[in-house]
Design an enzyme around this catalytic site. Structure first.
Site, PDB file in Angstrom:
ATOM      1  N   ARG A 161     -15.312  30.885 -42.924  1.00 16.10           N
ATOM      2  CA  ARG A 161     -14.490  30.834 -41.705  1.00 16.10           C
ATOM      3  C   ARG A 161     -13.079  31.309 -42.033  1.00 16.10           C
ATOM      4  NH1 ARG A 161     -13.553  25.766 -37.530  1.00 16.10           N
ATOM      5  NH2 ARG A 161     -12.721  24.688 -39.366  1.00 16.10           N
ATOM      6  N   ASP A 441      -9.598  16.907 -40.018  1.00 15.55           N
ATOM      7  CA  ASP A 441      -8.932  18.181 -40.232  1.00 15.55           C
ATOM      8  C   ASP A 441      -7.846  18.326 -39.182  1.00 15.55           C
ATOM      9  OD1 ASP A 441     -10.126  19.060 -37.875  1.00 15.55           O
ATOM     10  OD2 ASP A 441     -11.446  20.515 -38.847  1.00 15.55           O
TER      11      ASP A 441
END
Length: 527
Positions: A161, A441
């Site tokens: 990613r 996150d």
């Protein structure tokens, strides 16, 4: 030709191995070719947001009705992307990469984005780690424990990613401006790994975060086409999964799939960032204010509709529909762990029953529980046969429907406490952090601080009747900072950037205008 890229400091031997002359020339080409259009796309985001702030609402685009109504399919999926029932995600730290590849999962999403603090050393070492992982000879010796780590045979399928389109890479300049972090991550990972991956019988696979419009998908498609042509590779060597984690993007799913049809493999329900985007997009709408974040789950109508529409759209077009994140961390307490696994089981069962082809976990200790649902619980490699024809009535109003629930003092305090600890960790170079039993996150901190900003903006009250103001936030911030300091001890508070994190959290939560991403001002403080 002279390399037009300027590095803001001297490259060490590690960095030189990543920025070889050929790799740097390729990156420079991409930046020169595609950065001007990227700037235009980011300006378009601002103009759309201005319209939302003036009272408009996101909706399906009448100009692209023909794409939604016509018959077409994406390019056929390669075999190794048809079975993605369970994926683990995490940053590109070397030990974490090895543990993720060895987990009992189908795929590993190696993350340069929300679970990776983009320090210079972090992104360079991440590229080295993924290069070693693709070669198959990756090892690590922990200097503290002395434990030896090595990638097992038959590791999980690796998908990288990249950073979002909005994030710069300040350590590399072109024409005195930072280059896009997304292009750096894409170019270096591709250049250093495409030959090895083709030799291994696979393609080069990516996750693309935070797209808002199909024009942005077209930009990525053009980047992929350019790259394949430059390296004399067949079309569709590069395949991407796009996260539908912004509110505007849910109204553009057919169009995103269509414009990336040669290169797309799946869409993913990035649920936590989606909640953040709901708040951010509708920040000026007092009737769209969400309750405590702990109350906003996938059982809520607007989120469940988003999940079902994503499945329906993907399967109609031959793409996989990936589910969202289970962020829980298993507990050593047996009774508590049983409760955690029960929550994960219920959440993943809902996703499977909606027709998702696979789902995410953040901790390998959840793999066995989720495999019962997404491996043992489905027939075959995926659920592409689930067409959800009963969902023809998912409307704009349902996708925008706010959920009921209280705004509580406890919820506000928890938002502050978690945000403070996450931002401190991020500024310290750690983007994926265990906090109170969850693997957090950047999305968690984003939801937390934008919720409070919106409550302040609209003068909302908590369930105890207290009005949310800047003064109340600052009072709670000081109290929660004191509580965190007592919890972790003075030494850790002084050694880590908690004071800096507290100041940043105050600035972005009390600002007159909502800061789009906390990682933008935060990035200026990173090495």
């Amino acid at each position: 030709m002279t390399n037009p890229l300027v590095f803001t400091h001297t490259l060490d031997e590690h960095a030189k191995s990543v920025f070889s002359d050929e790799a740097t020339a390729f990156l420079a080409e991409l930046v020169q070719e595609f950065r001007p259009r990227l700037f235009e796309l980011l300006d378009q985001r601002k103009r759309r947001q201005q319209a939302y702030d003036q009272g408009n609402l996101p909706d399906f685009d009448a100009n692209t009705q023909a794409i939604r109504d016509s018959e077409w399919q994406i390019a056929e999926l390669p075999n190794d992307l048809k079975k993605r029932r369970l994926e683990i995600t995490g940053p590109v730290d070397r030990k974490m990469v090895i543990n993720a590849l060895n987990a009992n999962v189908d795929c590993y999403m190696a993350d340069f984005e929300d679970s990776q603090s983009p320090t210079w050393d972090g992104v360079i070492n991440g590229q080295i780690n993924l290069r070693d992982a693709n070669k198959g000879d990756m090892t690590y010796d922990d200097p503290t424990s002395g434990k030896h780590y090595a990638v097992n045979q038959h590791p999980a399928l690796l998908i990288a990613r990249v950073r979002g389109l909005h994030l710069p890479e300040k350590h590399i300049l072109l024409d005195d401006q930072p280059i896009p972090g997304a292009l750096m991550d894409f170019a270096l990972y591709f250049f250093h790994n495409y030959q090895q991956r083709l030799q291994n019988g696979t393609g080069v696979y990516y996750y693309l975060p935070k797209l808002e419009h199909s024009d942005e998908a077209k930009w990525w498609a053009d980047v992929f086409h350019y790259t394949e042509k430059r390296f004399n590779l067949k079309t569709s060597t590069i395949r991407a999964t796009v996260l539908i984690e912004t509110l505007p993007a849910v109204f553009q799913m057919h169009e995103i799939l269509y414009r990336m049809r040669d290169h797309i493999a799946a869409l993913n329900c990035g649920r936590w960032d989606y909640i953040f985007s709901y708040i951010k997009t509708l920040k000026a709408h007092p009737d769209r204010v969400l309750p405590d974040r702990q109350m906003v789950g996938m059982d809520k109508p607007f989120l469940n509709a988003y999940s079902r529409l994503l499945v329906k759209t993907c399967h109609q077009r031959g793409a996989l529909a990936m589910g969202g994140m289970a962020a829980f961390i298993p507990s050593k307490d047996a009774e508590q762990n049983q409760q955690i696994l029960a929550k994960v089981h219920a959440d993943k069962t809902l996703e499977r029953d909606n027709g998702h082809d696979g789902t995410w976990i953040a901790h390998p200790g959840l793999a066995d529980t989720v495999r019962e649902i997404f491996v043992d619980g489905i027939d075959g490699d995926n659920q592409l046969h689930v067409l959800r024809e009963q969902d023809d009535d998912i409307t704009q109003s349902l996708l925008l429907q706010p959920c009921d629930g209280e705004r509580t003092e406890q919820g506000m305090r928890m938002n502050i406490r978690v945000s403070l600890q996450y931002i401190a960790a991020w500024l310290d170079g750690k983007g994926c952090v265990p906090i109170y039993g969850l693997m957090e996150d950047a999305a968690t901190a984003e939801i937390s601080r934008t919720s409070i900003w919106q409550w302040i903006r609209h003068g909302k009250t908590l369930s105890n009747g207290t009005r949310v103001t800047r003064e109340l936030f600052r009072e709670y911030l000081q109290q929660e900072a004191d509580a965190v300091r007592e919890e972790i001890g003075d030494k850790r508070w002084q050694d880590e950037p908690f004071a800096q994190a507290k100041q940043l959290l105050d600035e972005i939560t009390t600002a007159d205008q909502l800061v789009d991403f906390l990682t933008l001002p935060g990035y200026q403080k990173l090495a």
